[in-house]
Design a protein around this motif. Sequence first.
Motif, PDB file in Angstrom:
ATOM      1  N   GLN A  21       0.853  -1.186   0.000  1.00 26.72           N
ATOM      2  CA  GLN A  21       0.000   0.000   0.000  1.00 26.72           C
ATOM      3  C   GLN A  21       0.889   1.235   0.000  1.00 26.72           C
ATOM      4  OE1 GLN A  21      -2.842   0.145   3.230  1.00 26.72           O
ATOM      5  NE2 GLN A  21      -3.125  -2.066   3.251  1.00 26.72           N
ATOM      6  N   VAL A  23       0.431   5.052   1.564  1.00 26.84           N
ATOM      7  CA  VAL A  23      -0.496   5.783   2.434  1.00 26.84           C
ATOM      8  C   VAL A  23       0.183   7.025   3.004  1.00 26.84           C
ATOM      9  CG1 VAL A  23      -1.998   5.643   4.449  1.00 26.84           C
ATOM     10  CG2 VAL A  23      -1.585   3.595   3.062  1.00 26.84           C
ATOM     11  N   LEU A  25      -0.027   9.757   5.935  1.00 30.87           N
ATOM     12  CA  LEU A  25      -0.562   9.894   7.283  1.00 30.87           C
ATOM     13  C   LEU A  25      -0.536  11.358   7.703  1.00 30.87           C
ATOM     14  CD1 LEU A  25       1.421   6.952   8.938  1.00 30.87           C
ATOM     15  CD2 LEU A  25      -0.896   6.880   7.996  1.00 30.87           C
ATOM     16  N   HIS A  27      -3.164  14.681   9.988  1.00 31.90           N
ATOM     17  CA  HIS A  27      -4.379  15.039  10.726  1.00 31.90           C
ATOM     18  C   HIS A  27      -4.418  16.558  10.896  1.00 31.90           C
ATOM     19  CE1 HIS A  27      -7.737  14.592  13.457  1.00 31.90           C
ATOM     20  NE2 HIS A  27      -7.105  15.288  14.385  1.00 31.90           N
ATOM     21  N   ARG A  52      -3.073   6.800  -1.266  1.00 31.37           N
ATOM     22  CA  ARG A  52      -4.238   7.382  -0.608  1.00 31.37           C
ATOM     23  C   ARG A  52      -3.826   8.108   0.674  1.00 31.37           C
ATOM     24  NH1 ARG A  52      -5.958   4.386   3.893  1.00 31.37           N
ATOM     25  NH2 ARG A  52      -4.972   2.325   4.092  1.00 31.37           N
ATOM     26  N   ALA A  54      -4.742   9.092   4.661  1.00 25.71           N
ATOM     27  CA  ALA A  54      -5.461   8.598   5.828  1.00 25.71           C
ATOM     28  C   ALA A  54      -5.389   9.645   6.936  1.00 25.71           C
ATOM     29  CB  ALA A  54      -4.864   7.281   6.317  1.00 25.71           C
ATOM     30  N   ASP A  55      -6.537  10.125   7.357  1.00 25.48           N
ATOM     31  CA  ASP A  55      -6.608  11.074   8.468  1.00 25.48           C
ATOM     32  C   ASP A  55      -6.537  10.281   9.761  1.00 25.48           C
ATOM     33  OD1 ASP A  55      -7.389  12.943  10.467  1.00 25.48           O
ATOM     34  OD2 ASP A  55      -8.430  14.124   8.944  1.00 25.48           O
ATOM     35  N   VAL A  56      -5.440  10.428  10.473  1.00 23.76           N
ATOM     36  CA  VAL A  56      -5.171   9.620  11.663  1.00 23.76           C
ATOM     37  C   VAL A  56      -4.968  10.547  12.856  1.00 23.76           C
ATOM     38  CG1 VAL A  56      -3.654   7.900  12.719  1.00 23.76           C
ATOM     39  CG2 VAL A  56      -4.072   7.847  10.239  1.00 23.76           C
ATOM     40  N   VAL A  64      -2.358   2.292  13.821  1.00 19.47           N
ATOM     41  CA  VAL A  64      -2.349   2.412  12.364  1.00 19.47           C
ATOM     42  C   VAL A  64      -0.979   2.020  11.814  1.00 19.47           C
ATOM     43  CG1 VAL A  64      -2.460   4.059  10.457  1.00 19.47           C
ATOM     44  CG2 VAL A  64      -4.178   4.132  12.267  1.00 19.47           C
ATOM     45  N   LEU A  68      -0.037  -0.896   9.097  1.00 17.29           N
ATOM     46  CA  LEU A  68       0.663  -0.594   7.857  1.00 17.29           C
ATOM     47  C   LEU A  68       1.924  -1.445   7.708  1.00 17.29           C
ATOM     48  CD1 LEU A  68       0.279   3.295   7.743  1.00 17.29           C
ATOM     49  CD2 LEU A  68      -0.872   1.614   6.282  1.00 17.29           C
TER      50      LEU A  68
END
Length: 292
Positions: A21, A23, A25, A27, A52, A54-56, A64, A68
């Motif tokens: 993947q 991703v 990361l 926020h 993509r 990801a709102d973490v 998370v 991953l």
Amino acid sequence: MPATLAPPSAAQPDVPSAIGQLVLLGHPVAHSLSPRFQNAALRAAGIPLTYRAADVAPHALPGVLDALVAARAAGNVTLPHKEAVAARCDLRTPLAARVGAVNTYWCTLDGALWGDNTDVAGVDASVRQLFGGRVPAGQRVALLGAGGSAAAVLAAAESWPDARVRVWSRTRERADALTQRFPAVAHAVDALADALDRATLVVNATPLGIRPDDVLPAPPAALGTDAAVLDLVYRPGETRWVHAVRASGRRAIDGLPMLIAQGAASFVRWFGVAPDTEAMWAAVGGRPAGSS
């Protein structure tokens, strides 16, 4: 677990495993342009992956990251997680260890989480662009902010000939802690005016400007007549500060060139080949004013 500061070795190869993947990361992270230009680069290279965001939230980050790693993910890190991810990495490149922040990560075949910092390359590329291809000797830099992005600026400044950096933060303790790690080029100051005094380059490494109603990091009238501005924040159509500085007759660019440059360097880390940067720029609407 504490990050190990060992350099790459045969036992811990400095290369990703097959990536499951990609991703980002952060926020918040919905505003990020990284998925747009990284997916364009993936398509251009014929790589069958999707990048993509990801709102973490900070409290969810450890879980998370564990997931991953299990998925053999790679990707990027943005605010506010760069320092936390650096602490979680099993191994960091020497540059990431120097900066104390990770914006690029990947997993190796043995399941180790590696971290690197390509923000330094992005800062350096942006400043060179701002000055027409090279950094003139003797830059007097006003650095606003004392977080992970500010550390990347100082790491880049260590390579600029005879550069000196004044660091201002709303929290003097943070500025002191940062400059103590880069004593050859930086020192902390108490007031914004002290940082801006006779500065030839002013860098905003704070979040000011992400929202359109934010106050400007510094009023253009407070800048020297020959000062140039690098705003690490980016927004569609460039930031309000960049527009205001340009309207005052000074050079300025926002953080989009840096974002593309660090993203291209991340792509090389993951895949070992350079991306199609023209495809990346086309995906975000072309080069902004002042870019080359």
